[in-house]
Scaffold this motif. Structure first.
Motif, PDB file in Angstrom:
ATOM      1  N   MET A   1      33.539  44.736  45.749  1.00 38.78           N
ATOM      2  CA  MET A   1      34.248  43.807  45.741  1.00 38.78           C
ATOM      3  C   MET A   1      34.593  42.351  44.585  1.00 38.78           C
ATOM      4  SD  MET A   1      36.267  40.936  48.114  1.00 38.78           S
ATOM      5  CE  MET A   1      36.756  42.515  49.777  1.00 38.78           C
ATOM      6  N   THR A   2      35.266  42.666  43.915  1.00 41.04           N
ATOM      7  CA  THR A   2      35.132  41.813  42.691  1.00 41.04           C
ATOM      8  C   THR A   2      35.604  40.165  42.645  1.00 41.04           C
ATOM      9  OG1 THR A   2      37.817  41.722  42.150  1.00 41.04           O
ATOM     10  CG2 THR A   2      36.240  43.749  41.086  1.00 41.04           C
ATOM     11  N   LEU A   3      35.272  39.494  41.986  1.00 40.98           N
ATOM     12  CA  LEU A   3      35.574  37.961  42.293  1.00 40.98           C
ATOM     13  C   LEU A   3      36.745  37.630  42.376  1.00 40.98           C
ATOM     14  CD1 LEU A   3      34.383  34.700  42.243  1.00 40.98           C
ATOM     15  CD2 LEU A   3      35.085  35.538  38.997  1.00 40.98           C
ATOM     16  N   PHE A   4      37.509  38.805  42.341  1.00 42.57           N
ATOM     17  CA  PHE A   4      39.227  37.996  41.488  1.00 42.57           C
ATOM     18  C   PHE A   4      39.427  38.919  43.234  1.00 42.57           C
ATOM     19  CE2 PHE A   4      40.389  37.425  37.096  1.00 42.57           C
ATOM     20  CZ  PHE A   4      39.635  36.357  36.987  1.00 42.57           C
ATOM     21  N   SER A   5      38.664  40.047  44.074  1.00 40.06           N
ATOM     22  CA  SER A   5      39.034  40.171  44.571  1.00 40.06           C
ATOM     23  C   SER A   5      39.590  39.671  46.164  1.00 40.06           C
ATOM     24  CB  SER A   5      38.995  41.454  45.134  1.00 40.06           C
ATOM     25  OG  SER A   5      39.361  43.191  44.770  1.00 40.06           O
ATOM     26  N   LYS A   6      38.074  38.764  45.658  1.00 43.47           N
ATOM     27  CA  LYS A   6      37.531  37.889  46.396  1.00 43.47           C
ATOM     28  C   LYS A   6      38.912  36.751  46.915  1.00 43.47           C
ATOM     29  CE  LYS A   6      32.565  38.984  46.648  1.00 43.47           C
ATOM     30  NZ  LYS A   6      31.466  38.353  46.252  1.00 43.47           N
ATOM     31  N   ILE A   7      39.094  36.010  45.580  1.00 39.39           N
ATOM     32  CA  ILE A   7      40.420  35.244  45.104  1.00 39.39           C
ATOM     33  C   ILE A   7      41.216  36.001  46.188  1.00 39.39           C
ATOM     34  CG2 ILE A   7      41.582  33.761  44.086  1.00 39.39           C
ATOM     35  CD1 ILE A   7      38.789  33.032  42.411  1.00 39.39           C
ATOM     36  N   ILE A   8      41.727  36.664  45.935  1.00 43.79           N
ATOM     37  CA  ILE A   8      43.493  37.245  46.241  1.00 43.79           C
ATOM     38  C   ILE A   8      43.173  37.488  47.622  1.00 43.79           C
ATOM     39  CG2 ILE A   8      43.885  39.664  46.850  1.00 43.79           C
ATOM     40  CD1 ILE A   8      43.669  40.073  43.397  1.00 43.79           C
ATOM     41  N   ASN A   9      41.978  37.638  48.487  1.00 42.85           N
ATOM     42  CA  ASN A   9      42.008  37.786  50.220  1.00 42.85           C
ATOM     43  C   ASN A   9      41.250  36.466  50.591  1.00 42.85           C
ATOM     44  OD1 ASN A   9      39.087  37.928  49.656  1.00 42.85           O
ATOM     45  ND2 ASN A   9      38.808  39.841  50.164  1.00 42.85           N
ATOM     46  N   GLY A  10      41.275  35.267  49.814  1.00 45.66           N
ATOM     47  CA  GLY A  10      41.260  33.635  50.633  1.00 45.66           C
ATOM     48  C   GLY A  10      39.871  33.789  50.839  1.00 45.66           C
ATOM     49  N   ASP A  11      38.674  34.841  50.481  1.00 44.69           N
ATOM     50  CA  ASP A  11      37.277  34.254  50.642  1.00 44.69           C
ATOM     51  C   ASP A  11      36.629  33.090  49.577  1.00 44.69           C
ATOM     52  OD1 ASP A  11      37.399  35.901  52.563  1.00 44.69           O
ATOM     53  OD2 ASP A  11      36.058  38.008  50.861  1.00 44.69           O
ATOM     54  N   ILE A  12      38.067  33.190  48.335  1.00 50.42           N
ATOM     55  CA  ILE A  12      37.549  31.981  47.595  1.00 50.42           C
ATOM     56  C   ILE A  12      38.792  31.797  46.947  1.00 50.42           C
ATOM     57  CG2 ILE A  12      36.785  31.586  44.975  1.00 50.42           C
ATOM     58  CD1 ILE A  12      34.692  33.893  44.847  1.00 50.42           C
ATOM     59  N   PRO A  13      38.699  29.746  47.647  1.00 51.68           N
ATOM     60  CA  PRO A  13      39.930  29.321  47.279  1.00 51.68           C
ATOM     61  C   PRO A  13      40.258  29.524  46.328  1.00 51.68           C
ATOM     62  CG  PRO A  13      38.040  27.943  47.624  1.00 51.68           C
ATOM     63  CD  PRO A  13      37.261  28.769  47.812  1.00 51.68           C
ATOM     64  N   SER A  14      41.840  28.871  46.021  1.00 49.64           N
ATOM     65  CA  SER A  14      42.392  29.526  44.284  1.00 49.64           C
ATOM     66  C   SER A  14      44.242  28.610  44.489  1.00 49.64           C
ATOM     67  CB  SER A  14      42.645  31.007  44.207  1.00 49.64           C
ATOM     68  OG  SER A  14      43.723  31.122  44.626  1.00 49.64           O
ATOM     69  N   ASP A  15      44.369  28.270  43.606  1.00 46.58           N
ATOM     70  CA  ASP A  15      45.495  27.258  43.204  1.00 46.58           C
ATOM     71  C   ASP A  15      46.900  28.061  42.984  1.00 46.58           C
ATOM     72  OD1 ASP A  15      47.452  25.331  43.143  1.00 46.58           O
ATOM     73  OD2 ASP A  15      46.575  24.032  40.926  1.00 46.58           O
ATOM     74  N   VAL A  94      35.450  38.795  34.010  1.00 51.12           N
ATOM     75  CA  VAL A  94      35.293  39.453  34.855  1.00 51.12           C
ATOM     76  C   VAL A  94      35.716  41.179  34.680  1.00 51.12           C
ATOM     77  CG1 VAL A  94      36.713  38.905  36.965  1.00 51.12           C
ATOM     78  CG2 VAL A  94      35.414  36.572  35.983  1.00 51.12           C
ATOM     79  N   ASP A  95      35.468  42.133  35.188  1.00 52.52           N
ATOM     80  CA  ASP A  95      36.238  43.130  35.495  1.00 52.52           C
ATOM     81  C   ASP A  95      36.868  43.591  36.157  1.00 52.52           C
ATOM     82  OD1 ASP A  95      33.874  43.635  32.955  1.00 52.52           O
ATOM     83  OD2 ASP A  95      32.565  43.933  34.064  1.00 52.52           O
ATOM     84  N   HIS A  96      38.194  42.989  36.736  1.00 56.90           N
ATOM     85  CA  HIS A  96      39.454  43.309  37.393  1.00 56.90           C
ATOM     86  C   HIS A  96      40.291  42.841  36.729  1.00 56.90           C
ATOM     87  CE1 HIS A  96      40.745  42.401  41.732  1.00 56.90           C
ATOM     88  NE2 HIS A  96      42.075  43.177  40.614  1.00 56.90           N
ATOM     89  N   LEU A  97      41.050  43.527  35.579  1.00 61.37           N
ATOM     90  CA  LEU A  97      41.986  43.628  34.986  1.00 61.37           C
ATOM     91  C   LEU A  97      42.398  41.896  35.366  1.00 61.37           C
ATOM     92  CD1 LEU A  97      44.051  44.111  32.504  1.00 61.37           C
ATOM     93  CD2 LEU A  97      45.591  45.475  34.582  1.00 61.37           C
ATOM     94  N   HIS A  98      43.387  40.812  34.280  1.00 62.13           N
ATOM     95  CA  HIS A  98      44.222  40.507  34.742  1.00 62.13           C
ATOM     96  C   HIS A  98      44.484  39.963  33.048  1.00 62.13           C
ATOM     97  CE1 HIS A  98      39.757  39.203  33.420  1.00 62.13           C
ATOM     98  NE2 HIS A  98      39.985  38.178  33.141  1.00 62.13           N
ATOM     99  N   ILE A  99      45.722  39.049  33.389  1.00 64.23           N
ATOM    100  CA  ILE A  99      46.627  38.673  31.895  1.00 64.23           C
ATOM    101  C   ILE A  99      46.491  36.904  31.723  1.00 64.23           C
ATOM    102  CG2 ILE A  99      48.884  38.211  30.776  1.00 64.23           C
ATOM    103  CD1 ILE A  99      49.691  41.081  32.475  1.00 64.23           C
ATOM    104  N   HIS A 100      46.025  35.703  31.278  1.00 61.73           N
ATOM    105  CA  HIS A 100      45.930  34.891  30.859  1.00 61.73           C
ATOM    106  C   HIS A 100      47.730  34.836  30.199  1.00 61.73           C
ATOM    107  CE1 HIS A 100      41.355  34.001  30.633  1.00 61.73           C
ATOM    108  NE2 HIS A 100      41.749  35.428  30.765  1.00 61.73           N
ATOM    109  N   ILE A 101      47.758  33.974  31.043  1.00 66.65           N
ATOM    110  CA  ILE A 101      49.122  32.825  31.007  1.00 66.65           C
ATOM    111  C   ILE A 101      48.849  31.754  29.889  1.00 66.65           C
ATOM    112  CG2 ILE A 101      51.313  31.499  31.151  1.00 66.65           C
ATOM    113  CD1 ILE A 101      51.385  33.880  33.666  1.00 66.65           C
ATOM    114  N   LEU A 102      48.807  31.212  28.793  1.00 68.04           N
ATOM    115  CA  LEU A 102      48.337  29.625  28.074  1.00 68.04           C
ATOM    116  C   LEU A 102      49.878  29.070  26.918  1.00 68.04           C
ATOM    117  CD1 LEU A 102      45.102  31.823  26.309  1.00 68.04           C
ATOM    118  CD2 LEU A 102      45.062  29.768  27.867  1.00 68.04           C
TER     119      LEU A 102
END
Ligand code: 5GP
Length: 112
Positions: A1-15, A94-102
């Motif tokens: 599981m990728t870092l971002f999947s852990k964020i999405i499923n709540g294993d890692i907290p996020s804003d 991070v090898d999980h596709l993502h778009i940065h909004i800056l």
């Protein structure tokens, strides 16, 4: 599981800023601008080049959602930048596709 999947499923907290059935958006832990948000598909696509033909709809959804989130953050008039780092030379870490909004400050060109 990728870092971002852990964020999405709540294993890692996020804003969290936004979520729907296809994607999840949250503030970057190391912001490079006053507004720095990542838009991530729930599906673990490693990078934009790895997206299949059946994922064209998803790619479009991610892009239009990023624009909607930017507008929701008050960036529509001032402008903003969307970035998809891809592979080593692209600066992808991070090898999980993502778009940065800056946004929230003027962006330089060419990028670093
Ligand atoms: P990339 O370098 O792959 O284009 O972008 C990855 C981004 O993920 C970086 O801007 C980095 O700061 C962000 N990031 C890495 N780990 C975490 C984390 O645990 N939480 C959050 N919110 N962002 C992260």
């Amino acid at each position: 599981m990728t870092l971002f999947s852990k964020i999405i499923n709540g294993d890692i907290p996020s804003d969290k800023v936004y979520e729907d059935q296809e994607c999840y958006a949250f503030r970057d832990i190391n912001p490079q601008a006053p507004v720095h948000i990542l838009v991530v598909p729930r599906k673990e696509i490693p990078n934009v080049g790895a997206a299949g033909k059946d994922e064209k709809m998803l790619l479009g959804h991610l892009l239009s959602t990023a624009a909607e989130i930017a507008a929701s953050q008050g960036l529509a008039d001032s402008g903003y930048r969307l970035v998809i780092n891809t592979g080593a030379d692209g600066g992808q870490t991070v090898d999980h596709l993502h778009i940065h909004i800056l946004g929230g400050r003027p962006m330089a060109w060419p990028p670093g």
